[in-house]
Design an enzyme around this catalytic site. Structure first.
Site, PDB file in Angstrom:
ATOM      1  N   HIS A  21      12.460 -36.805 -31.085  1.00 45.54           N
ATOM      2  CA  HIS A  21      10.992 -37.194 -32.017  1.00 45.54           C
ATOM      3  C   HIS A  21      10.827 -36.039 -32.828  1.00 45.54           C
ATOM      4  CE1 HIS A  21      10.649 -40.843 -29.427  1.00 45.54           C
ATOM      5  NE2 HIS A  21      10.857 -40.046 -28.584  1.00 45.54           N
ATOM      6  N   CYS A  23       0.853  -1.176   0.040  1.00 41.86           N
ATOM      7  CA  CYS A  23       0.086  -0.084  -0.053  1.00 41.86           C
ATOM      8  C   CYS A  23       1.054   1.176   0.021  1.00 41.86           C
ATOM      9  CB  CYS A  23      -1.002  -0.022   1.266  1.00 41.86           C
ATOM     10  SG  CYS A  23      -1.855  -1.332   1.422  1.00 41.86           S
ATOM     11  N   GLU A  54       7.207 -13.063 -25.099  1.00 44.34           N
ATOM     12  CA  GLU A  54       6.153 -11.697 -25.085  1.00 44.34           C
ATOM     13  C   GLU A  54       6.759 -10.531 -24.733  1.00 44.34           C
ATOM     14  OE1 GLU A  54       3.341 -11.901 -21.496  1.00 44.34           O
ATOM     15  OE2 GLU A  54       5.058 -13.036 -20.388  1.00 44.34           O
ATOM     16  N   LYS A  64      -2.550  -6.394 -19.639  1.00 45.93           N
ATOM     17  CA  LYS A  64      -2.089  -6.908 -18.311  1.00 45.93           C
ATOM     18  C   LYS A  64      -3.278  -8.116 -17.724  1.00 45.93           C
ATOM     19  CE  LYS A  64      -0.196  -7.597 -14.442  1.00 45.93           C
ATOM     20  NZ  LYS A  64       1.314  -8.442 -14.457  1.00 45.93           N
ATOM     21  N   ASN A  84       0.754  -0.036   6.115  1.00 46.21           N
ATOM     22  CA  ASN A  84       1.069  -1.103   4.922  1.00 46.21           C
ATOM     23  C   ASN A  84       1.619  -2.292   5.725  1.00 46.21           C
ATOM     24  OD1 ASN A  84       2.152  -1.994   2.604  1.00 46.21           O
ATOM     25  ND2 ASN A  84       4.006  -0.644   2.546  1.00 46.21           N
ATOM     26  N   GLY A  85       1.181  -3.484   5.079  1.00 45.68           N
ATOM     27  CA  GLY A  85       1.722  -4.502   5.658  1.00 45.68           C
ATOM     28  C   GLY A  85       0.578  -5.674   6.369  1.00 45.68           C
ATOM     29  N   ARG A 134       1.325   1.576  -6.131  1.00 40.17           N
ATOM     30  CA  ARG A 134       1.389   0.672  -5.016  1.00 40.17           C
ATOM     31  C   ARG A 134       0.119   0.134  -4.233  1.00 40.17           C
ATOM     32  NH1 ARG A 134       6.165   0.731  -2.261  1.00 40.17           N
ATOM     33  NH2 ARG A 134       5.116  -0.038  -0.441  1.00 40.17           N
ATOM     34  N   GLU A 158       7.722 -21.598 -18.830  1.00 36.36           N
ATOM     35  CA  GLU A 158       7.394 -20.073 -18.532  1.00 36.36           C
ATOM     36  C   GLU A 158       8.681 -19.377 -18.755  1.00 36.36           C
ATOM     37  OE1 GLU A 158       6.377 -16.686 -16.616  1.00 36.36           O
ATOM     38  OE2 GLU A 158       5.159 -18.404 -17.057  1.00 36.36           O
ATOM     39  N   TRP A 166      -3.813  -1.524  -1.096  1.00 40.14           N
ATOM     40  CA  TRP A 166      -4.000  -2.767  -1.890  1.00 40.14           C
ATOM     41  C   TRP A 166      -4.581  -3.650  -0.877  1.00 40.14           C
ATOM     42  CZ3 TRP A 166      -3.825  -4.411  -6.910  1.00 40.14           C
ATOM     43  CH2 TRP A 166      -3.514  -5.530  -7.343  1.00 40.14           C
ATOM     44  N   LYS A 185       7.966 -16.046 -21.402  1.00 39.58           N
ATOM     45  CA  LYS A 185       8.437 -14.574 -21.116  1.00 39.58           C
ATOM     46  C   LYS A 185       9.255 -13.958 -22.243  1.00 39.58           C
ATOM     47  CE  LYS A 185       6.719 -13.872 -17.266  1.00 39.58           C
ATOM     48  NZ  LYS A 185       5.412 -14.485 -17.913  1.00 39.58           N
TER      49      LYS A 185
END
Length: 609
Positions: A505, A2, A489, A604, A100-101, A27, A482, A74, A486
């Site tokens: 193969h 936050c 993209e 996103k 925050n936390g 944030r 993955e 957040w 990355k």
């Protein structure tokens, strides 16, 4: 994660605080609020939604005064709403707090305070602290906050104002970031530098376990026990845009480097202090229900699907429950076989992925239980699922997901161990070893980040390759998928991942002189087989970059370049191995001059089919 802003001084407090919050909206942006000491009382204005909603309220209900605190949220505890927005107050309205936390022991504190007669207005962990201040207040705000700090556990940054102390505010830092801005007859406190850069470039960086008293004419810093601390002034030389990114050139790189904290936050409060048990009360399943699970379907898209592939291996290894991992866009149109004891796990960073939500809804119609793993409290997935594991990664601004992936892995590992313990499939010694290794993951990730210069050098040399291949076996193959995603993209280099044993193969036909191949060799049981596959691509002219554990120096004889990673348990190898792959994609994209944070054609959150 936050954003906090506090100000004491002669300026218009609303302009300073709300302007600072605008610089910190990256944030958190599900709600915002401000509290000011105005004419001997504390006035609070707050609103759900983006900061513009708060500004609209302030136009009708302005605040003034000489000290104010503000917050952009957040959510971690409690859905986004006006009531759950910060600042929070005690029953009497004498104190206001932003935070925050995470307060880990908020439930026990809340029960204690309710029994003492306190009335709560929100679902948050933060409000507990406001009532605790009221309960413990002894006329001295600073000494009260020392006492309060001894009662709360977790990671937090707090700023408190009190109507009986209009000339000061108290700031406390424990694990969560906090800086203090130094001005002339005015001072500032914030979660991050961008909030105060318009007014001062002289700051104190608060260290973990420090607190401060801010007044107009100065700042005093102390330990959490009240012992004075001498601070050096740090002069900020970044421009305002760089400051938003913490000095990093792109949000993606910043978020890659935030992963140790994000993983630590996701684990925090979910493992016992003695590292012998995993506690996931939020999943809402009792032990009998867990023992009755006959199958798990993991449903996800993109990076979240790759996390699910790792989760399948972990759950099957530790809990011995069969797991299917399904691409949501395929699953929603299939006719999956499930029983009343099948558990659906939906993984979505945003909680708004259209295909994943549709799959969830279809299985809920069939009467199946859905557990969501998401990074957004109050998202559609969080609201509609039967239960939720929140990954505390904080906002992820770059389109390419990095810290969301690693926190999803952390959540899946916790789930695997928890299910294994309840079902009696993992003994005490093995559980302790695994939980201890999980607890150490933030340090492992931190150490892996030190490979960045080597990765950058490789990326610059091969940034203009037409094709790149990733190979691995077992969960190394899941990580390869993955890594290839990355690179595609962000750098727009064509990249494919293959199970290393499948090379003969057909895939070997694509290997020609100089083609880059990234080989992951992290699984001891499959190490020799993987080396044999590496030799096969080397024989066809490939340039091989290998990832392996420290100690496997013999691999240098078979490859062109090796990245050595700090050891952890083989089951946790994806957490270490994915970091260099994220960095590879990032540095290749930079070398090619791409827009790293906003790659072409991508968004996103995929909220349409």
């Amino acid at each position: 994660m936050c954003g906090i802003v506090g100000y004491i001084g002669p300026r218009n407090v609303k302009n300073v605080v709300v302007g600072g919050l605008a610089k910190l909206e990256y944030r958190g942006y599900d709600s915002a609020g401000i509290a000011a000491i105005d004419n001997g009382n504390i006035k609070v204005v707050k609103s759900v939604g983006r900061l513009a909603n708060l500004e609209a309220k302030l136009a009708d209900s302005p605040v003034d005064g000489q000290a104010a605190i503000g917050h952009t949220r957040w959510a971690t505890h409690g859905k986004p709403s006006d009531e759950n927005a910060h600042p929070h107050q005690d029953c009497s309205g004498r104190f206001a707090i932003v935070h925050n936390g995470i307060v880990e022991n908020y439930l026990s504190l809340r029960e204690e305070l309710v029994a003492a007669g306190h009335e709560f207005r929100s679902e948050t962990d933060t409000e507990v602290v406001a009532h605790l201040i009221e309960e413990m207040y002894n006329g001295d705000l600073f000494q009260t906050m020392i006492a309060v700090g001894k009662r709360i556990r977790g990671a937090y940054a707090l700023v408190v104002i009190a109507k009986d102390h209009p000339d000061e505010m108290i700031a406390i830092r424990k694990a969560s970031p906090m800086i203090i801005g130094l001005g002339d007859k005015e001072n500032f406190v914030a979660s991050d530098i961008p909030a105060i850069l318009e007014y001062t470039r002289d700051i104190y960086v608060m260290e973990d376990g420090e607190m401060a008293i801010l007044r107009r004419d100065g700042v005093e810093c102390f330990t959490l026990n009240g012992e004075p601390v001498s601070k050096e002034v740090y002069r900020v030389t970044w421009d305002a845009v760089s400051a938003e990114r913490g000095g990093y050139p792109h949000f993606m790189l910043k978020e890659i480097h935030e992963q140790p904290k994000a993983v630590r936050d996701t684990l925090r409060g979910r493992v016992s202090d003695d590292l012998n048990r995993v506690t996931l009360s939020e999943i809402g399943l009792d032990e009998e229900q867990i023992r009755n699970i006959d199958r798990i379907h993991i449903v996800a898209c993109g990076t979240s699907w790759h996390a699910g592939l790792v989760g399948k291996v972990a759950i099957e290894q530790f809990a011995r429950i069969p797991v299917d991992v399904e691409i949501a866009s395929e699953y929603r149109y299939a006719d999956p076989i499930a029983t009343e004891n099948t558990l659906i796990i939906a993984i979505t960073q945003s909680g708004e992925t259209a295909d994943t939500l549709a799959a969830m809804r279809e299985m809920k119609k069939r009467g199946l239980r859905v557990l969501a793993i998401t990074n957004v409290v109050g998202s559609s997935a969080a609201r509609e699922a039967d239960s939720v594991i929140v990954t505390w990664a904080g906002p992820e601004i770059a389109v390419a997901s990095t810290k969301a992936y690693t926190t999803q892995l952390a959540a899946l590992y916790l789930l695997a161990v928890h299910f294994g313990q309840v079902r009696g499939q993992i003994d005490e010694a093995a559980a302790h070893e695994m939980i201890e290794a999980l607890d150490n993951l933030p340090q492992v990730v931190e150490a892996v980040l030190d490979t960045a210069p080597q990765i950058e050098s490789f990326a610059q040399r091969y940034a203009h390759a037409h094709d790149t291949f990733f190979i691995g076996r077992g969960i190394d193959y899941a990580v390869s998928l993955e890594g290839a995603l990355k690179l595609k993209e962000i750098s727009y280099i064509h990249a494919e991942a293959y199970a290393a044993g499948e090379l003969k193969h057909g895939t070997l036909a694509l290997i020609t002189d100089g083609v880059p191949v990234v080989a992951i060799a992290m699984q001891p049981d499959l190490y020799e087989k993987t080396v044999s596959n590496i030799v096969e691509v080397k024989a066809r002219g490939a340039f091989v970059l290998a990832l392996t554990w420290v100690g496997n120096e013999d691999l240098e004889k078979a490859v062109d370049e090796v990245i050595y990673l700090p050891k952890t348990l083989p089951a946790l190898a994806p957490m270490a191995a994915v970091i260099p792959l994220q960095l590879l994609a990032y540095y290749a994209a930079v070398a090619r001059g791409n827009d790293v944070d906003k790659p072409r054609n991508l968004a996103k959150s995929v909220t349409v089919e």
